[in-house]
Write an enzyme that holds these catalytic residues in place. Structure first.
Site, mmCIF file in Angstrom:
data_model
loop_
_atom_site.group_PDB
_atom_site.id
_atom_site.type_symbol
_atom_site.label_atom_id
_atom_site.label_comp_id
_atom_site.label_asym_id
_atom_site.label_seq_id
_atom_site.Cartn_x
_atom_site.Cartn_y
_atom_site.Cartn_z
ATOM 1 C CG MET A 26 35.920 42.080 34.290
ATOM 2 S SD MET A 26 34.208 42.265 34.764
ATOM 3 C CE MET A 26 33.874 43.905 34.194
ATOM 4 N N GLY A 27 38.863 41.484 30.401
ATOM 5 C CA GLY A 27 39.144 41.394 28.976
ATOM 6 C C GLY A 27 38.832 42.667 28.212
ATOM 7 C CG PHE A 28 37.013 44.854 24.545
ATOM 8 C CD1 PHE A 28 36.756 44.008 23.475
ATOM 9 C CD2 PHE A 28 37.041 46.215 24.318
ATOM 10 C CE1 PHE A 28 36.534 44.518 22.196
ATOM 11 C CE2 PHE A 28 36.828 46.735 23.047
ATOM 12 C CZ PHE A 28 36.569 45.880 21.988
ATOM 13 C CG HIS A 33 43.189 46.059 30.910
ATOM 14 N ND1 HIS A 33 42.291 46.441 29.944
ATOM 15 C CD2 HIS A 33 42.451 45.828 32.025
ATOM 16 C CE1 HIS A 33 41.071 46.438 30.435
ATOM 17 N NE2 HIS A 33 41.135 46.085 31.700
ATOM 18 C CD GLN A 57 32.875 42.524 38.402
ATOM 19 O OE1 GLN A 57 33.646 41.660 38.789
ATOM 20 N NE2 GLN A 57 33.313 43.726 38.040
ATOM 21 N N GLY A 143 43.898 49.258 38.603
ATOM 22 C CA GLY A 143 43.948 50.644 38.113
ATOM 23 C C GLY A 143 43.193 51.581 39.042
ATOM 24 C CD GLN A 144 43.309 56.317 42.184
ATOM 25 O OE1 GLN A 144 43.825 55.509 42.939
ATOM 26 N NE2 GLN A 144 42.445 57.243 42.592
ATOM 27 C CB ALA A 172 45.927 54.338 30.972
ATOM 28 N NE ARG A 180 44.587 54.964 26.591
ATOM 29 C CZ ARG A 180 45.058 54.846 25.364
ATOM 30 N NH1 ARG A 180 44.695 53.835 24.624
ATOM 31 N NH2 ARG A 180 45.882 55.742 24.882
HETATM 32 O O1 PAF Z 1 38.152 45.838 37.425
HETATM 33 C C1 PAF Z 1 37.748 44.818 36.832
HETATM 34 O O2 PAF Z 1 37.971 44.620 35.629
HETATM 35 C C2 PAF Z 1 36.960 43.769 37.604
HETATM 36 O O3 PAF Z 1 36.146 44.375 38.564
HETATM 37 C C3 PAF Z 1 37.843 42.681 38.243
HETATM 38 C C4 PAF Z 1 38.785 43.257 39.270
HETATM 39 C C5 PAF Z 1 38.648 41.977 37.146
HETATM 40 C C6 PAF Z 1 36.962 41.638 38.923
HETATM 41 O O4 PAF Z 1 36.089 41.032 38.042
#
Ligand code: PAF
Length: 275
Positions: A26-28, A33, A57, A143-144, A172, A180
């Site tokens: 979802m960026g940032f 990531h 979501q 990520g876990q 992380a 993080r």
């Molecule tokens: O974990 C996230 O950042 C989001 O839930 C995902 C998997 C990108 C779906 O929008």
């Protein structure tokens, strides 16, 4: 690195890659990531990343509008990390007018985050399925930190026979143990200091579990005490569940995971530790 905003343009470029790893985000972006991107690149030869703050979501009173966004910075970081393809759609690309299909996952999606954030996992399952159909990766990296999300993704990928291997990577953490998260930038200085208590609480449960404690109440209370003492009393859940089903058991099984969701001011923090 190539960047696309439409499904058609992304698909046209994707055909050049026989194998592709995929990191949905979802960026940032943060180091968590970027670690996924580097691993996906190493294991697949090429990596695609999506950046999309998925409205479906987020609940009506959640932080969709204030979720941090900085696509320019994200693209610079992705270039450095070796990303090959980036998919950066707007909401109407993924949810055009008339769009009316949602994926509902039961079982593991009904617990914890499923209770606290109704509709959240349906939004995740819907967007991840769409992204898998668009990107068509061989492997996807998660990520876990979002342990329950990982279990939900594994569930619907198996149930819907989606030919994507799900790879879950370690959390992380910052130097003080805070997991993080893109949301960490929204913590006040005071809450940022307190936030390392989540990791301390999980370590406390881990130590008790390692020394043989299997009473779920005892493990949960130990985590609550650490959180409350540190000034984080607004606990959504501090629990120990079966790592497969995400159901609470008393006594807890040997295959358990400790999970926390805590409100720190305006920011909801989650973290976990397999025991
Ligand atoms: O974990 C996230 O950042 C989001 O839930 C995902 C998997 C990108 C779906 O929008």
């Amino acid at each position: 690195m190539q960047v696309f905003e439409t499904i058609g343009a992304f698909r046209a470029a994707r055909v050049a890659y026989p194998t592709l790893g995929f990191v949905p985000t979802m960026g940032f972006l943060h180091e968590g990531h970027l670690g996924l991107v580097r691993r996906a690149k190493a294991e697949n030869g090429a990596v695609a990343v999506s950046i999309f703050v998925n409205p479906t979501q987020f609940g009506p009173n959640e932080d969709y509008a204030s979720y941090p966004r900085d696509p320019e910075r994200d693209l610079a970081l992705l270039k450095e990390a070796g990303a090959d393809l980036v998919f950066l759609p707007t909401p109407d690309v993924l949810y055009p007018p008339g769009s009316a299909t949602r994926i509902e996952v039961g079982g593991v999606a009904d617990e914890l985050e499923g209770q606290s954030r109704p509709g959240h996992f349906s939004g995740v399952a819907t967007v991840v399925t769409k992204l898998f159909n668009i990107v068509q990766p061989q492997r996807a990296y998660f990520g876990q930190k979002d342990a329950q999300q990982c279990a939900v993704v594994r569930r619907f990928v198996a149930d819907l026979d989606i030919p994507v291997e799900i790879v879950v990577c370690e959390i992380a953490r910052e130097a003080d143990g805070l997991a993080r998260s893109s949301r960490n930038v929204r913590l006040t200085a005071e809450n940022r200091q307190k936030a390392s208590a989540l990791f301390q609480a999980l370590q406390e449960a881990e130590q008790l579990f390692s020394s043989g404690e299997r009473d779920t109440d005892v493990l949960e209370n130990a985590m609550r005490i650490v959180l409350t003492k540190t000034g984080l009393p607004d606990i959504d859940y501090a629990t120990v569940v079966n790592a497969e089903t995400f159901r609470r058991e008393e006594p807890c099984s040997d295959n358990a995971v400790a999970l926390l969701a805590v409100q720190a001011g305006a920011v909801r923090l989650i973290d976990n530790m397999p025991l």
